[in-house]
Design a protein around this motif. Structure first.
Motif, short mmCIF file in Angstrom:
data_model
loop_
_atom_site.label_atom_id
_atom_site.label_comp_id
_atom_site.label_asym_id
_atom_site.label_seq_id
_atom_site.Cartn_x
_atom_site.Cartn_y
_atom_site.Cartn_z
N THR A 169 9.87 -36.80 41.11
CA THR A 169 9.64 -37.20 39.73
C THR A 169 10.91 -37.37 38.88
O THR A 169 10.87 -38.02 37.84
CB THR A 169 8.76 -36.15 39.02
N GLU B 99 13.62 -23.72 40.97
CA GLU B 99 13.69 -22.98 42.24
C GLU B 99 12.43 -23.06 43.10
O GLU B 99 12.19 -22.16 43.91
CB GLU B 99 14.09 -21.52 42.00
N PHE C 238 20.95 -36.23 42.72
CA PHE C 238 21.49 -36.38 41.36
C PHE C 238 20.60 -35.65 40.35
O PHE C 238 19.38 -35.69 40.43
CB PHE C 238 21.55 -37.88 40.99
N THR C 239 21.24 -34.97 39.41
CA THR C 239 20.47 -34.38 38.31
C THR C 239 21.25 -34.41 37.01
O THR C 239 22.45 -34.16 36.99
CB THR C 239 20.02 -32.93 38.63
N ASN D 111 15.04 -21.83 47.56
CA ASN D 111 14.26 -22.94 46.99
C ASN D 111 13.01 -23.31 47.79
O ASN D 111 12.07 -23.88 47.25
CB ASN D 111 15.15 -24.18 46.83
N HIS E 230 14.55 -38.35 39.71
CA HIS E 230 15.31 -39.61 39.88
C HIS E 230 14.96 -40.33 41.18
O HIS E 230 15.73 -41.17 41.63
CB HIS E 230 16.82 -39.33 39.82
N GLY E 231 13.84 -39.96 41.80
CA GLY E 231 13.44 -40.65 43.03
C GLY E 231 14.29 -40.28 44.24
O GLY E 231 14.26 -40.97 45.27
N THR F 289 14.17 -37.56 46.30
CA THR F 289 13.42 -37.05 47.46
C THR F 289 12.64 -38.17 48.13
O THR F 289 12.42 -38.13 49.34
CB THR F 289 12.48 -35.90 47.04
N ALA G 115 21.56 -27.93 44.00
CA ALA G 115 22.38 -27.08 44.87
C ALA G 115 22.34 -27.53 46.33
O ALA G 115 23.24 -27.20 47.11
CB ALA G 115 21.92 -25.64 44.78
C1 LIG Z 1 13.01 -29.61 35.36
C2 LIG Z 1 14.06 -29.57 36.46
C3 LIG Z 1 14.35 -28.35 37.07
C4 LIG Z 1 15.31 -28.29 38.09
N1 LIG Z 1 15.56 -27.08 38.69
C5 LIG Z 1 16.47 -27.01 39.70
C6 LIG Z 1 16.74 -25.77 40.35
O1 LIG Z 1 16.13 -24.74 40.06
N2 LIG Z 1 17.69 -25.75 41.32
C7 LIG Z 1 18.38 -26.87 41.70
O2 LIG Z 1 19.25 -26.79 42.59
N3 LIG Z 1 18.14 -28.08 41.12
C8 LIG Z 1 17.20 -28.17 40.14
N4 LIG Z 1 16.92 -29.39 39.54
C9 LIG Z 1 17.57 -30.60 40.09
C10 LIG Z 1 16.62 -31.35 41.03
O3 LIG Z 1 16.14 -30.49 42.05
C11 LIG Z 1 17.32 -32.54 41.71
O4 LIG Z 1 17.77 -33.45 40.74
C12 LIG Z 1 16.41 -33.25 42.70
O5 LIG Z 1 17.18 -34.12 43.48
C13 LIG Z 1 15.27 -34.01 42.02
O6 LIG Z 1 14.52 -34.68 42.98
P1 LIG Z 1 13.66 -36.00 42.62
O7 LIG Z 1 14.62 -37.03 42.07
O8 LIG Z 1 13.09 -36.40 43.94
O9 LIG Z 1 12.62 -35.55 41.66
C14 LIG Z 1 15.98 -29.48 38.51
C15 LIG Z 1 15.69 -30.70 37.88
C16 LIG Z 1 14.73 -30.75 36.87
C17 LIG Z 1 14.42 -32.07 36.21
#
Ligand SMILES: Cc1cc2nc3c(=O)[nH]c(=O)nc-3n(C[C@H](O)[C@H](O)[C@H](O)COP(=O)(O)O)c2cc1C
Length: 152
Positions: free
Chosen positions: A10, A56, A117-118, A93, A12-13, A15, A85
């Motif tokens: 949800t 987490e 990316f975050t 996690n 940034h796509g 996963t 991380a």
């Molecule tokens: C609400 C939120 C909470 C997050 N919590 C963590 C976390 O606890 N530990 C971590 O390493 N990354 C955390 N992240 C980063 C995401 O895990 C990372 O950007 C991931 O690649 C998102 O995957 P997606 O693009 O498939 O949704 C968080 C991101 C968001 C938006």
């Protein structure tokens, strides 16, 4: 080995990219939790569960999906994720997902995680971290992981 992968991505796509790389290698069916037809689960030999890590743990819809499954006998599962991380925090996690799968009687055949990316929260101020991740190297590691699952 007939494989079903259930994923959510949800933020940034990121996963989704990993899910598609694994899907290509395994010739799997790829669905989101809301697309899952519980009645077809018995057809699959291997089930994959993956999402970004949010506070987490895996996405709540994915964790809830596992909670709703009936008890499984001799069924293999694997877990994957992307997170800020990456592999460094995989044990922590993946803990909630691993626990739920084991409670349902699955054998966990493998786990994979890489950086994604975050720009969540204060990270936005720095234009985010892990720019360009997952990258080609991450995708090829995910494919290697999927190849190992074939022989698991
Ligand atoms: C609400 C939120 C909470 C997050 N919590 C963590 C976390 O606890 N530990 C971590 O390493 N990354 C955390 N992240 C980063 C995401 O895990 C990372 O950007 C991931 O690649 C998102 O995957 P997606 O693009 O498939 O949704 C968080 C991101 C968001 C938006």
């Amino acid at each position: 080995m007939k494989t079903l992968i259930i994923y959510e991505s949800t933020h940034h796509g990121s996963t989704e990219k990993i899910a598609k790389a694994i899907t290509d290698v395994l010739g799997a069916k790829l669905v989101k939790p809301e697309e899952l037809d519980m009645n077809t689960m018995a057809e699959y030999d291997l089930l994959g569960f993956g999402s970004g890590i949010y506070m987490e743990r895996h996405h709540k819809d994915l964790l809830n999906t596992v909670s709703k499954l009936s008890r499984q006998e001799n069924k293999k599962a694997f877990i994957f994720s992307t997170s800020g991380a990456g592999e460094r925090n995989i044990a922590r996690n993946h803990k909630a997902m691993r626990k739920r799968l084991l409670e349902k009687g699955f054998t966990v055949a493998g786990e994979f995680s890489c950086r994604g990316f975050t720009d969540f929260g204060p990270l936005k101020l720095f234009r985010g971290v892990n720019k360009g991740r997952p990258n080609e190297g991450d995708l090829s590691k995910a494919k290697e992981f999927a190849k190992r699952l074939k022989n698991a």
